[in-house]
Design a protein around this motif. Sequence first.
Motif, short mmCIF file in Angstrom:
data_model
loop_
_atom_site.label_atom_id
_atom_site.label_comp_id
_atom_site.label_asym_id
_atom_site.label_seq_id
_atom_site.Cartn_x
_atom_site.Cartn_y
_atom_site.Cartn_z
N UNK A 231 -1.30 13.68 -15.19
CA UNK A 231 -0.86 12.79 -14.99
C UNK A 231 -1.50 11.74 -14.42
N UNK A 232 -2.24 10.61 -14.46
CA UNK A 232 -2.43 9.16 -13.84
C UNK A 232 -1.40 8.79 -12.93
N UNK A 233 -2.32 8.54 -11.70
CA UNK A 233 -0.95 8.22 -10.74
C UNK A 233 -1.86 7.47 -9.87
N UNK A 234 -0.95 6.27 -9.93
CA UNK A 234 -1.56 4.63 -8.66
C UNK A 234 -1.13 4.56 -7.06
N UNK A 235 -1.94 4.73 -6.42
CA UNK A 235 -1.04 4.69 -5.33
C UNK A 235 -1.31 3.66 -4.13
N UNK A 236 -0.50 2.77 -4.37
CA UNK A 236 -1.05 1.70 -2.64
C UNK A 236 -0.16 1.58 -1.68
N UNK A 237 -1.22 0.83 -1.57
CA UNK A 237 -0.59 0.50 -0.23
C UNK A 237 1.42 -0.04 0.28
N UNK A 238 1.54 -0.82 -1.09
CA UNK A 238 2.90 -0.71 -0.80
C UNK A 238 3.96 -0.07 -2.13
N UNK A 239 5.07 0.50 -1.38
CA UNK A 239 5.76 1.99 -2.74
C UNK A 239 5.77 0.81 -4.41
N UNK A 240 6.06 -0.44 -3.73
CA UNK A 240 5.76 -0.90 -5.13
C UNK A 240 4.67 -1.07 -6.27
N UNK A 241 3.94 -0.89 -5.50
CA UNK A 241 2.50 -0.46 -6.05
C UNK A 241 2.16 0.76 -6.75
N UNK A 242 3.13 2.19 -6.00
CA UNK A 242 3.05 3.25 -6.96
C UNK A 242 3.58 3.41 -7.95
N UNK A 243 2.45 4.31 -8.88
CA UNK A 243 3.24 4.89 -10.49
C UNK A 243 3.13 5.99 -10.92
N UNK B 23 -10.02 7.43 -8.28
CA UNK B 23 -11.09 5.99 -8.16
C UNK B 23 -10.78 5.60 -6.77
N UNK B 24 -11.20 5.75 -5.76
CA UNK B 24 -10.99 4.62 -4.37
C UNK B 24 -11.16 3.10 -4.67
N UNK B 25 -10.24 2.07 -4.41
CA UNK B 25 -10.22 0.68 -5.22
C UNK B 25 -9.85 0.28 -3.21
N UNK B 26 -11.09 0.46 -2.63
CA UNK B 26 -11.23 0.11 -0.84
C UNK B 26 -10.63 -1.58 -1.21
N UNK B 27 -11.52 -2.49 -2.00
CA UNK B 27 -10.74 -4.06 -1.74
C UNK B 27 -9.00 -4.52 -2.06
N UNK C 254 -10.44 -9.39 -9.55
CA UNK C 254 -10.73 -10.51 -9.97
C UNK C 254 -10.43 -11.65 -9.73
N UNK C 255 -8.81 -11.81 -10.73
CA UNK C 255 -8.37 -12.89 -10.72
C UNK C 255 -7.18 -13.27 -8.92
N UNK C 256 -7.29 -12.76 -8.26
CA UNK C 256 -6.81 -13.36 -7.07
C UNK C 256 -7.82 -13.27 -6.59
N UNK C 257 -9.34 -13.26 -6.41
CA UNK C 257 -10.07 -13.77 -5.26
C UNK C 257 -10.87 -15.55 -6.11
N UNK C 258 -10.26 -15.71 -6.93
CA UNK C 258 -10.63 -16.98 -7.66
C UNK C 258 -10.01 -18.36 -7.34
N UNK D 108 -7.71 1.72 -14.12
CA UNK D 108 -8.62 1.46 -13.19
C UNK D 108 -9.48 -0.29 -13.42
N UNK D 109 -10.03 -0.38 -15.21
CA UNK D 109 -10.03 -1.86 -15.14
C UNK D 109 -9.13 -3.39 -14.95
N UNK D 110 -8.02 -2.54 -15.34
CA UNK D 110 -6.44 -3.66 -15.59
C UNK D 110 -6.67 -3.58 -14.13
N UNK D 111 -6.48 -3.29 -13.08
CA UNK D 111 -6.78 -3.35 -10.88
C UNK D 111 -7.69 -4.18 -10.53
N UNK D 112 -9.28 -3.82 -11.69
CA UNK D 112 -10.59 -5.01 -11.38
C UNK D 112 -9.83 -6.02 -11.84
N UNK D 113 -9.76 -6.40 -12.80
CA UNK D 113 -9.52 -7.44 -13.51
C UNK D 113 -8.29 -8.78 -12.52
N UNK D 114 -6.88 -7.99 -12.07
CA UNK D 114 -5.96 -8.12 -11.30
C UNK D 114 -6.93 -8.63 -9.74
#
Length: 115
Positions: free
Chosen positions: A73-85, A45-49, A111-115, A103-109
């Motif tokens: 294994x499910x790996x979360x990789x982001x722009x910042x090293x701290x996001x990689x789990x 799942x690519x979350x471009x936003x 949405x909360x950041x854009x409020x 994925x749902x947790x990231x979507x909620x986060x």
Amino acid sequence: MRSRLVLPRWSRFYILDAENRPVQVLDQDEWSRWMAENELIFRRTLMEDCGVVVTTRFRGVSEPAPKDTPLFVTRVVGKVAEENESYGACTLEEALEQHEQLVQKLIRALRAAHR
């Protein structure tokens, strides 16, 4: 003088049967061929936003330990090293459920950041 990197010795190798259940194989060459010839990624799942990719894949190796190492294994990789789990699972079903929850947790986060 440089010290050599010592990698752990993997003692158990697995492939997937027709129902995507891990099956141990004793021949490392058979394992290598299977890993090269089969798709190991089950969901990506690519979350471009938010610049994050969530990938669930089959590892195919287990450490020689009293407790089995998760083979998926499910790996979360982001722009910042701290996001990689990374998160392990013993079955494909568990891994795919974990993928969806992340994925749902990231979507909620997001949405909360854009409020």
